[in-house]
Write a protein that holds these residues in place. Structure first.
Motif, short mmCIF file in Angstrom:
data_model
loop_
_atom_site.label_atom_id
_atom_site.label_comp_id
_atom_site.label_asym_id
_atom_site.label_seq_id
_atom_site.Cartn_x
_atom_site.Cartn_y
_atom_site.Cartn_z
N ALA A 21 1.80 10.33 -0.19
CA ALA A 21 1.51 10.52 -1.61
C ALA A 21 1.69 11.96 -2.07
O ALA A 21 2.28 12.22 -3.12
N LEU A 70 0.95 4.36 -2.94
CA LEU A 70 0.84 5.79 -2.66
C LEU A 70 2.07 6.55 -3.16
O LEU A 70 1.96 7.63 -3.74
N LYS A 89 -2.11 9.37 5.85
CA LYS A 89 -1.19 8.68 4.95
C LYS A 89 -1.15 9.28 3.56
O LYS A 89 -0.10 9.30 2.91
N VAL A 90 -2.29 9.75 3.05
CA VAL A 90 -2.29 10.32 1.70
C VAL A 90 -1.44 11.58 1.65
O VAL A 90 -0.63 11.78 0.74
N GLU A 130 0.83 -1.20 0.00
CA GLU A 130 0.00 0.00 0.00
C GLU A 130 0.87 1.26 0.00
O GLU A 130 0.53 2.26 -0.64
#
Length: 478
Positions: free
Chosen positions: A366, A311, A361-362, A307
């Motif tokens: 990312a 990202l 997390k994004v 994961e």
């Protein structure tokens, strides 16, 4: 003084002459195929870097799995400086053809014997690394010698873009291929053999007359590169001592040898030294960022590496896309402004990752990394072009070799230092960013320090740019 002592390298025709136009046309015909082989090389490097643990488990040798990446990595660090330097003296055609043959042989060994033995995988990857890297080094030598000065930054930008796309493709393919059979990763590079006829007909076949290749000098610098890489792989005191001994031996050698491949005057060039310092400091966090982001994803957000990759890959692809447009931008605003802008974004990108951690997390894995990778897209082209201009065209290959070596060493030093801080939970007591004490504080502070280090490279460049460009070689262009 003998002729071999007076030759700096293969003579490079002056831009605008018929001889230069001939070499320019040959280079432009060769570059697409050289880049194709380079794409395969980087794809293999990134793919096997993702799945070496899976391979070790399948072959019942999990304890040796890391050797699939570490040993080829050591070989890569050694050959980078040697290939770039050899490009000043020997036939680029012969270098490339030998590299392609080694690359293909390694791929065949991996495809046929890899599923039977982890040592076959390791040997295959060593041959792939040693053979495939020739294409990257030859590309850079072709551009630095036979592409007009105003076009070079465009080609360097394409080189960065191809590297990033290949890396992203390798990461993605690795995951899918493991669902079928990882041996098929070895199959694609075998197609490189189809490039041999065209490369043989178009690559320059010149070599420096009267020059004896300094194999002793190459052996010493290769031994130093290998010892340094090994030390920052397992932090063993033996390799630390070996690094110091081989460095001292190399320094003594170039000062005493009759005709070393690189002379002491090379290291007395203030423009060259200043540029190398900027490269060393600017790339110090380059190997740490992905490992750090992976650690943040696993330990802060509780997600797995797959994961995290999904990202992070978008920022890598952004860098790849920007690689195709950075050349015109650099030509428009100039090398100096581009380097300052790039280092500013790289440093601020690391700071942004630290400040984004509380926002999920994004944002942290990312979005914020895009700022750092945006900067990297505009750093490589102008800094490499600047480095090659600090010496004569005949010596540019050696500068490219040292640039590659320095990037490998500084990345290894950085990941050893910052990786050790993250593993030890250093600076976990608190942070200026609103996160709890513990692991989150450690990651925030490590990325903040990394950002400051990269920004310091920008300060060094600004302070030294008059020295760098006052010594830079200039050429007449059409």
């Amino acid at each position: 003084m003998s002729k071999s002592q007076t030759v700096a390298g293969i003579p490079v025709p002056k831009a605008g002459t018929p001889e230069f136009e001939k070499m320019n046309n040959m280079a432009k015909k060769s570059i697409p195929l050289v880049l194709l082989i380079f794409t395969f090389s980087i794809l293999e490097q990134q793919a096997f870097g993702m799945i070496f643990v899976n391979i070790g488990q399948q072959l019942s040798a999990p304890g040796r799995a890391a050797l699939i990446t570490s040993i080829p990595g050591i070989v890569l660090g050694i050959v980078c400086v040697i290939y770039g330097s050899l490009g000043d003296f020997v036939s680029l055609k012969k270098m490339t053809l030998l590299g392609v043959i080694g690359f293909v042989i390694g791929s065949v060994i991996g495809f046929v014997l890899g599923p039977k033995s982890i040592w076959a995988v390791i040997i295959a990857r060593v041959l792939q690394s040693a053979g495939g890297q020739v294409s990257g080094s030859v590309f850079l030598v072709l551009v630095s010698k036979y592409i007009t000065q105003k076009e070079r930054v465009v080609y360097y930008g394409i080189f960065v873009a191809v590297f990033r796309f290949s890396a992203a493709l390798g990461v993605v393919l690795a995951g899918y291929v493991t669902r079928i059979d990882w041996k098929w990763l070895f199959a694609a590079p075998i197609l490189s053999v189809l490039c041999i006829p065209s490369l043989a007909g178009n690559l320059p076949d010149d070599h420096a007359e009267g020059v004896n290749i300094d194999w002793a000098g190459f052996a010493l610098i290769g031994a130093f590169a290998g010892a340094v890489t090994m030390y920052f792989t397992d932090m063993n005191m033996f390799w630390a001592i070996a690094s110091i001994v081989t460095l001292i031996a190399f320094i003594l050698y170039v000062n005493k040898a009759e005709n070393p491949f690189i002379t002491p005057e090379f290291f007395k060039n203030p423009a060259f030294i200043a540029t190398m310092v900027v490269i060393f400091v600017g790339y110090f966090f380059s190997y740490t960022i992905n490992a750090g982001i992976n650690a943040i994803g696993i330990n802060i957000y509780g997600i797995d590496s797959a994961e995290v990759s999904s990202l992070l890959v978008w920022s890598i692809l952004l860098a790849a896309v920007l690689g195709f447009v950075c050349g015109p931008v650099v030509k428009k605003i100039g090398r100096s402004a581009s380097i300052i802008m790039a280092l500013a974004f790289m440093g601020l990108g690391l700071v942004a990752i630290a400040f984004a951690i509380p926002y999920g997390k994004v944002a942290a894995l990312a979005v914020a990394p895009c700022i750092y990778y945006f900067g990297t897209s505009f750093f490589y082209s102008p800094i490499v072009d600047t480095a090659t201009l600090t010496v004569s065209a005949e010596e540019s290959g050696r500068v490219l070799g040292f640039n590659d070596l320095l990037q490998a060493i500084t990345g290894s030093v950085g990941v050893a230092l910052f990786g050790g801080l993250m593993s030890a939970g250093a600076m976990s007591g608190g942070s200026i960013v609103n996160v709890a004490s513990g692991k989150a504080s450690t990651y925030v502070n490590v990325f903040l320090v990394g950002g400051i280090v990269v920004l310091s490279a920008m300060v060094i460049f600004i302070a030294c740019r008059k020295v760098i460009y006052s010594r830079a070689r200039t050429e007449e262009e059409d």
